[in-house]
Motif scaffolding. Sequence first.
Motif, short mmCIF file in Angstrom:
data_model
loop_
_atom_site.label_atom_id
_atom_site.label_comp_id
_atom_site.label_asym_id
_atom_site.label_seq_id
_atom_site.Cartn_x
_atom_site.Cartn_y
_atom_site.Cartn_z
N GLY A 244 0.80 -1.22 0.00
CA GLY A 244 0.00 0.00 0.00
C GLY A 244 0.84 1.26 0.00
N SER A 245 0.20 2.37 -0.31
CA SER A 245 0.89 3.67 -0.36
C SER A 245 0.64 4.50 0.89
CB SER A 245 0.44 4.44 -1.61
OG SER A 245 -0.96 4.64 -1.59
N GLN A 246 -0.23 4.03 1.78
CA GLN A 246 -0.50 4.76 3.02
C GLN A 246 0.11 4.02 4.20
OE1 GLN A 246 -4.70 5.47 3.36
NE2 GLN A 246 -4.68 7.05 1.79
N SER A 247 0.78 4.74 5.06
CA SER A 247 1.42 4.11 6.21
C SER A 247 0.45 4.01 7.39
CB SER A 247 2.67 4.89 6.64
OG SER A 247 2.30 6.15 7.15
N PHE B 294 4.05 0.27 5.81
CA PHE B 294 3.21 0.31 4.61
C PHE B 294 2.70 -1.12 4.39
CE2 PHE B 294 5.78 4.04 4.25
CZ PHE B 294 4.95 4.98 3.66
#
Length: 90
Positions: free
Chosen positions: A33-36, A42
Motif C-alpha cells: 500500500g501507499s498509506q502508512s 506500509f
Amino acid sequence: MKTTEAKVEIDILLCKGCGLCVLACPQSHLGIGSQSTAQGYFPAVVKEGGACNACAACGTICPDAAITVTLTRGAPQASEGVPPAPEASP
C-alpha cells in the motif's frame, strides 16, 4: 472443472509490509500500500480486480499471521479429495 475463489483479508495492525506475500502470490493479487499505518509501516493490500485462486501462499508465508484467506466459491465438499479410510486388520 470447478473454479475456486477466495477472499483475502489483511490485518493492517499486524502487517509490517515485508512484501513476502506479494512475492508468494502466483496471481499477483497483492501489493504494498501507499498509506502508512500509525506505526509507520506500509502494509500489503489486495489489488482491485484481481482474482484469488485460494492457494493461501500469502497467509502461509506471512511471518506476522496478518493474512486470512477464506473460500468463497468452489470449496471442496467433505468427501472430495479424501481417500476412503483403510479397513482395519483383524
